[in-house]
Design a protein around this motif. Structure first.
Motif, PDB file in Angstrom:
ATOM      1  N   MET A   1    -103.564  36.616  -5.859  1.00  7.40           N
ATOM      2  CA  MET A   1    -103.615  35.544  -4.873  1.00  7.40           C
ATOM      3  C   MET A   1    -104.918  35.036  -4.586  1.00  7.40           C
ATOM      4  O   MET A   1    -105.991  36.026  -4.189  1.00  7.40           O
ATOM      5  N   LYS A   2    -105.445  33.980  -4.295  1.00  5.67           N
ATOM      6  CA  LYS A   2    -106.656  33.674  -4.090  1.00  5.67           C
ATOM      7  C   LYS A   2    -107.079  33.667  -2.681  1.00  5.67           C
ATOM      8  O   LYS A   2    -106.122  33.206  -1.814  1.00  5.67           O
ATOM      9  N   GLN A   3    -108.298  33.938  -2.486  1.00  2.00           N
ATOM     10  CA  GLN A   3    -109.138  33.777  -0.963  1.00  2.00           C
ATOM     11  C   GLN A   3    -108.856  32.736  -0.542  1.00  2.00           C
ATOM     12  O   GLN A   3    -108.603  32.533   0.775  1.00  2.00           O
ATOM     13  N   ARG A   4    -108.818  31.346  -1.072  1.00  2.00           N
ATOM     14  CA  ARG A   4    -108.796  30.266  -0.809  1.00  2.00           C
ATOM     15  C   ARG A   4    -107.454  29.939   0.007  1.00  2.00           C
ATOM     16  O   ARG A   4    -107.466  29.213   1.008  1.00  2.00           O
ATOM     17  N   TYR A   5    -106.286  30.640  -0.458  1.00  2.00           N
ATOM     18  CA  TYR A   5    -105.066  30.221   0.314  1.00  2.00           C
ATOM     19  C   TYR A   5    -105.215  30.856   1.588  1.00  2.00           C
ATOM     20  O   TYR A   5    -104.776  30.123   2.608  1.00  2.00           O
ATOM     21  N   TYR A   6    -105.967  31.950   1.735  1.00  2.00           N
ATOM     22  CA  TYR A   6    -106.031  32.599   3.137  1.00  2.00           C
ATOM     23  C   TYR A   6    -106.906  31.701   3.804  1.00  2.00           C
ATOM     24  O   TYR A   6    -106.565  31.380   5.265  1.00  2.00           O
ATOM     25  N   ARG A   7    -107.920  31.151   3.318  1.00  2.00           N
ATOM     26  CA  ARG A   7    -108.708  30.207   4.157  1.00  2.00           C
ATOM     27  C   ARG A   7    -107.936  28.790   4.536  1.00  2.00           C
ATOM     28  O   ARG A   7    -108.111  28.438   5.488  1.00  2.00           O
ATOM     29  N   LEU A   9    -104.519  28.377   5.078  1.00  2.00           N
ATOM     30  CA  LEU A   9    -103.801  29.009   5.809  1.00  2.00           C
ATOM     31  C   LEU A   9    -104.323  29.046   7.197  1.00  2.00           C
ATOM     32  O   LEU A   9    -103.696  28.566   8.100  1.00  2.00           O
ATOM     33  N   THR A  10    -105.394  29.784   7.077  1.00  2.00           N
ATOM     34  CA  THR A  10    -106.211  30.057   8.428  1.00  2.00           C
ATOM     35  C   THR A  10    -106.392  28.857   9.071  1.00  2.00           C
ATOM     36  O   THR A  10    -106.134  28.665  10.537  1.00  2.00           O
ATOM     37  N   ILE A  11    -107.183  27.908   8.486  1.00  2.00           N
ATOM     38  CA  ILE A  11    -107.594  26.688   9.046  1.00  2.00           C
ATOM     39  C   ILE A  11    -106.379  25.976   9.866  1.00  2.00           C
ATOM     40  O   ILE A  11    -106.434  25.281  10.695  1.00  2.00           O
ATOM     41  N   LEU A  12    -105.440  25.686   8.894  1.00  2.00           N
ATOM     42  CA  LEU A  12    -104.280  24.889   9.128  1.00  2.00           C
ATOM     43  C   LEU A  12    -103.663  25.503  10.452  1.00  2.00           C
ATOM     44  O   LEU A  12    -103.208  24.743  11.419  1.00  2.00           O
ATOM     45  N   TYR A  67     -94.600  29.707   6.814  1.00  2.00           N
ATOM     46  CA  TYR A  67     -95.931  30.363   6.751  1.00  2.00           C
ATOM     47  C   TYR A  67     -96.001  31.805   7.003  1.00  2.00           C
ATOM     48  O   TYR A  67     -96.265  32.748   6.281  1.00  2.00           O
ATOM     49  N   TYR A  68     -94.879  32.296   7.830  1.00  2.00           N
ATOM     50  CA  TYR A  68     -94.588  33.481   7.942  1.00  2.00           C
ATOM     51  C   TYR A  68     -93.848  34.331   6.734  1.00  2.00           C
ATOM     52  O   TYR A  68     -94.158  35.440   6.546  1.00  2.00           O
ATOM     53  N   VAL A  69     -92.981  33.588   6.276  1.00  2.00           N
ATOM     54  CA  VAL A  69     -92.189  33.982   5.109  1.00  2.00           C
ATOM     55  C   VAL A  69     -93.400  34.176   3.773  1.00  2.00           C
ATOM     56  O   VAL A  69     -93.473  35.014   3.137  1.00  2.00           O
ATOM     57  N   PHE A  70     -94.273  33.183   3.933  1.00  2.00           N
ATOM     58  CA  PHE A  70     -95.391  33.193   2.789  1.00  2.00           C
ATOM     59  C   PHE A  70     -96.123  34.427   3.207  1.00  2.00           C
ATOM     60  O   PHE A  70     -96.724  35.382   2.255  1.00  2.00           O
ATOM     61  N   LYS A  85    -115.833  35.793   8.646  1.00  2.00           N
ATOM     62  CA  LYS A  85    -116.165  34.733   9.661  1.00  2.00           C
ATOM     63  C   LYS A  85    -115.218  34.850  10.653  1.00  2.00           C
ATOM     64  O   LYS A  85    -114.080  35.149  10.579  1.00  2.00           O
ATOM     65  N   PRO A  86    -115.474  34.328  11.931  1.00  2.00           N
ATOM     66  CA  PRO A  86    -114.771  34.749  13.205  1.00  2.00           C
ATOM     67  C   PRO A  86    -113.624  33.986  12.993  1.00  2.00           C
ATOM     68  O   PRO A  86    -112.447  34.568  13.330  1.00  2.00           O
ATOM     69  N   GLU A  87    -113.246  32.790  12.519  1.00  2.00           N
ATOM     70  CA  GLU A  87    -112.177  32.261  12.424  1.00  2.00           C
ATOM     71  C   GLU A  87    -111.104  32.923  11.391  1.00  2.00           C
ATOM     72  O   GLU A  87    -109.857  32.658  11.517  1.00  2.00           O
ATOM     73  N   GLU A  88    -111.804  33.469  10.366  1.00  2.00           N
ATOM     74  CA  GLU A  88    -111.106  34.065   9.302  1.00  2.00           C
ATOM     75  C   GLU A  88    -110.439  35.657  10.048  1.00  2.00           C
ATOM     76  O   GLU A  88    -109.476  35.971   9.807  1.00  2.00           O
ATOM     77  N   ARG A  89    -111.395  36.224  10.701  1.00  2.00           N
ATOM     78  CA  ARG A  89    -110.818  37.559  11.619  1.00  2.00           C
ATOM     79  C   ARG A  89    -109.801  37.208  12.318  1.00  2.00           C
ATOM     80  O   ARG A  89    -108.760  37.948  12.550  1.00  2.00           O
ATOM     81  N   ILE A  90    -109.985  36.051  13.191  1.00  2.00           N
ATOM     82  CA  ILE A  90    -108.822  35.751  14.051  1.00  2.00           C
ATOM     83  C   ILE A  90    -107.461  35.343  13.528  1.00  2.00           C
ATOM     84  O   ILE A  90    -106.551  36.104  13.950  1.00  2.00           O
ATOM     85  N   GLY A  91    -107.455  34.864  12.481  1.00  2.00           N
ATOM     86  CA  GLY A  91    -106.218  34.526  11.610  1.00  2.00           C
ATOM     87  C   GLY A  91    -105.714  35.904  11.144  1.00  2.00           C
ATOM     88  O   GLY A  91    -104.423  36.168  11.103  1.00  2.00           O
ATOM     89  N   TRP A  92    -106.751  36.712  10.574  1.00  2.00           N
ATOM     90  CA  TRP A  92    -106.230  37.967   9.989  1.00  2.00           C
ATOM     91  C   TRP A  92    -105.778  38.864  11.017  1.00  2.00           C
ATOM     92  O   TRP A  92    -104.765  39.900  10.776  1.00  2.00           O
TER      93      TRP A  92
END
Length: 160
Positions: A1-7, A9-12, A67-70, A85-92
């Protein structure tokens, strides 16, 4: 799974919770090409069809239910990527709280994320602001744990 997927999804999820976003704006925010963005979204939609809706004129929109299924289908090693990054930590952090209804020990979060308690408090404050519009969903600190309550999150006993 790519790190960009996480980024992506987090931004969206965080920045555009219930609206469409143009691909050019999203790719600029991610610092990737529009083509790379289309490819990544196509790959994510191959995993869970329709997780990210696309429209020629409107752009992209995240389907939160899918998204939750994903999230549940993401490999464990990808879930353990340490966000910086803070926005990544918050999504995580939100994802971890939704997947762990008993809550997460605050000291474990600090160690796992390599952050101070002050930084964690700032992230929790931002997360509270983000979920404020969701009726019944709240964050509680209880006995050294952070717990998500309401909106389908079960309220089970705290496990040390």
């Amino acid at each position: 799974m790519k790190q960009r997927y996480y980024r992506i999804l987090t931004i969206l999820y965080q920045k555009y919770p219930s609206k469409w976003v143009k691909g050019s704006e999203l790719s600029k925010r991610l610092m990737i090409s529009s083509r790379t963005l289309r490819t990544d979204i196509g790959e994510m939609n191959a995993i869970v069809p329709g997780v990210i809706q696309s429209h020629t004129h409107r752009g992209y929109w995240l389907d939160r239910e899918k998204y939750y299924v994903f999230q549940k289908q993401m490999p464990q090693e990808y879930m353990n990527v340490i966000p910086e990054k803070p926005e990544e930590r918050i999504g995580w952090l939100l994802r971890q709280l939704l997947l762990n209804p008993a809550g997460i020990r605050l000291s474990k979060l600090e160690e796992q994320l390599f952050i101070s308690s002050y930084t964690l408090d700032l992230d929790i404050l931002q997360l509270r602001k983000m979920i404020k519009g969701y009726k019944g969903l709240s964050l509680k600190k209880e006995e050294g744990h952070l717990i998500a309550r309401g909106a389908g999150v079960s309220e089970t006993e705290i496990v040390p």
